[in-house]
Design a protein around this motif. Structure first.
Motif, PDB file in Angstrom:
ATOM      1  N   LYS A   7      46.246 -54.091  71.461  1.00 46.54           N
ATOM      2  CA  LYS A   7      47.434 -53.865  70.632  1.00 46.54           C
ATOM      3  C   LYS A   7      48.418 -55.028  70.787  1.00 46.54           C
ATOM      4  N   ALA A   8      48.650 -55.462  72.025  1.00 48.09           N
ATOM      5  CA  ALA A   8      49.564 -56.584  72.269  1.00 48.09           C
ATOM      6  C   ALA A   8      49.008 -57.864  71.654  1.00 48.09           C
ATOM      7  N   ASP A   9      47.693 -58.076  71.795  1.00 49.21           N
ATOM      8  CA  ASP A   9      47.057 -59.269  71.250  1.00 49.21           C
ATOM      9  C   ASP A   9      47.174 -59.289  69.724  1.00 49.21           C
ATOM     10  N   LEU A  10      46.899 -58.166  69.078  1.00 51.83           N
ATOM     11  CA  LEU A  10      46.996 -58.094  67.622  1.00 51.83           C
ATOM     12  C   LEU A  10      48.437 -58.270  67.157  1.00 51.83           C
ATOM     13  N   GLY A  11      49.395 -57.795  67.944  1.00 50.89           N
ATOM     14  CA  GLY A  11      50.812 -58.008  67.616  1.00 50.89           C
ATOM     15  C   GLY A  11      51.159 -59.485  67.611  1.00 50.89           C
ATOM     16  N   ARG A  12      50.655 -60.224  68.622  1.00 48.42           N
ATOM     17  CA  ARG A  12      50.902 -61.673  68.682  1.00 48.42           C
ATOM     18  C   ARG A  12      50.228 -62.378  67.504  1.00 48.42           C
ATOM     19  N   VAL A  13      49.007 -61.949  67.185  1.00 46.88           N
ATOM     20  CA  VAL A  13      48.276 -62.538  66.056  1.00 46.88           C
ATOM     21  C   VAL A  13      49.046 -62.301  64.755  1.00 46.88           C
ATOM     22  N   ALA A  14      49.522 -61.081  64.559  1.00 48.96           N
ATOM     23  CA  ALA A  14      50.264 -60.739  63.341  1.00 48.96           C
ATOM     24  C   ALA A  14      51.548 -61.554  63.246  1.00 48.96           C
ATOM     25  N   LEU A  15      52.260 -61.697  64.355  1.00 48.29           N
ATOM     26  CA  LEU A  15      53.495 -62.486  64.351  1.00 48.29           C
ATOM     27  C   LEU A  15      53.217 -63.945  64.001  1.00 48.29           C
ATOM     28  N   GLY A  16      52.154 -64.492  64.546  1.00 44.16           N
ATOM     29  CA  GLY A  16      51.771 -65.860  64.219  1.00 44.16           C
ATOM     30  C   GLY A  16      51.434 -66.001  62.744  1.00 44.16           C
ATOM     31  N   ALA A  17      50.794 -64.965  62.193  1.00 43.04           N
ATOM     32  CA  ALA A  17      50.436 -64.987  60.773  1.00 43.04           C
ATOM     33  C   ALA A  17      51.681 -64.934  59.898  1.00 43.04           C
ATOM     34  N   VAL A  18      52.680 -64.191  60.310  1.00 42.21           N
ATOM     35  CA  VAL A  18      53.943 -64.134  59.558  1.00 42.21           C
ATOM     36  C   VAL A  18      54.567 -65.524  59.520  1.00 42.21           C
ATOM     37  N   LYS A  19      54.611 -66.177  60.662  1.00 37.28           N
ATOM     38  CA  LYS A  19      55.178 -67.525  60.722  1.00 37.28           C
ATOM     39  C   LYS A  19      54.389 -68.488  59.839  1.00 37.28           C
ATOM     40  N   THR A  20      53.063 -68.394  59.896  1.00 38.20           N
ATOM     41  CA  THR A  20      52.209 -69.248  59.080  1.00 38.20           C
ATOM     42  C   THR A  20      52.464 -69.015  57.591  1.00 38.20           C
ATOM     43  N   ALA A  21      52.522 -67.749  57.183  1.00 37.41           N
ATOM     44  CA  ALA A  21      52.735 -67.423  55.765  1.00 37.41           C
ATOM     45  C   ALA A  21      54.090 -67.921  55.282  1.00 37.41           C
ATOM     46  N   LEU A  22      55.120 -67.735  56.090  1.00 39.60           N
ATOM     47  CA  LEU A  22      56.455 -68.192  55.692  1.00 39.60           C
ATOM     48  C   LEU A  22      56.503 -69.719  55.589  1.00 39.60           C
ATOM     49  N   THR A  23      55.803 -70.387  56.497  1.00 41.86           N
ATOM     50  CA  THR A  23      55.799 -71.849  56.492  1.00 41.86           C
ATOM     51  C   THR A  23      54.971 -72.393  55.330  1.00 41.86           C
ATOM     52  N   ARG A  24      53.760 -71.869  55.165  1.00 36.94           N
ATOM     53  CA  ARG A  24      52.848 -72.402  54.140  1.00 36.94           C
ATOM     54  C   ARG A  24      53.210 -71.959  52.717  1.00 36.94           C
ATOM     55  N   SER A  25      53.679 -70.727  52.574  1.00 38.36           N
ATOM     56  CA  SER A  25      53.970 -70.201  51.236  1.00 38.36           C
ATOM     57  C   SER A  25      55.465 -70.069  50.973  1.00 38.36           C
ATOM     58  N   GLY A  26      56.203 -69.570  51.961  1.00 41.55           N
ATOM     59  CA  GLY A  26      57.616 -69.271  51.763  1.00 41.55           C
ATOM     60  C   GLY A  26      58.474 -70.484  51.479  1.00 41.55           C
ATOM     61  N   ILE A  27      58.311 -71.523  52.280  1.00 45.72           N
ATOM     62  CA  ILE A  27      59.128 -72.728  52.079  1.00 45.72           C
ATOM     63  C   ILE A  27      58.851 -73.350  50.710  1.00 45.72           C
TER      64      ILE A  27
END
Length: 159
Positions: free
Chosen positions: A16-36
């Motif tokens: 659960k903790a590992d998947l939480g870290r993975v999900a958070l990293g994915a949020v950052k990636t999506a905001l950087t690659r698509s959001g900006i």
């Protein structure tokens, strides 16, 4: 609780903790690659910017519990929320804007900037939330990126 059950519970907690870290990293990636890029395109589409200062100030910043797409320019608050009537805004910033937007400099530019600043002081300035127009598409991009990242992790491809 048996030893096997306790081990299983520990593995689930770590996952659960590992998947939480993975999900958070994915949020950052999506905001950087698509959001900006989306925020920059919306800024240009709505003709909010005359200089590249606001346009190039989009960034992804850490926040409690996640990340946020934000604009780090000094004018960002005024652009997003607007400005109430009251004191005149700084003439120099408006002079630079007038020079770029209308090609007026020197005394003519100063005069135009003064008139604009006076109107802003009298009427205020309406806010223009750039992110409002892209939020639904951005949410979708974030969801997709999180699902992809979690799926890759569960498949064992991101170890």
């Amino acid at each position: 609780m048996s030893h096997a059950t306790a081990d299983f519970v520990q593995k689930i907690r770590r996952m659960k903790a590992d998947l939480g870290r993975v999900a958070l990293g994915a949020v950052k990636t999506a905001l950087t690659r698509s959001g900006i890029p989306m925020a920059r395109a919306e800024t240009l589409r709505r003709e909010i910017v005359a200089t590249s200062k606001f346009l190039n100030a989009w960034a992804v910043e850490p926040r409690p519990g996640g990340y946020a797409l934000t604009n780090l320019s000094p004018e960002a608050g005024f652009i997003r929320w607007g400005r109430r009537p009251g004191r005149m805004p700084p003439i120099r910033a408006i002079m630079a804007w007038v020079a770029i937007k209308f090609g007026k400099a020197g005394p003519e530019g100063r005069s135009a900037a003064w008139a604009i600043a006076k109107k802003i002081a009298e009427r205020g300035l309406r806010g223009r939330d750039v992110l409002r127009g892209i939020r639904p598409r951005l949410r979708q991009q974030v969801k997709l990126e999180v699902l992809r990242a979690v799926h890759r992790r569960l498949e064992g491809k991101n170890q």
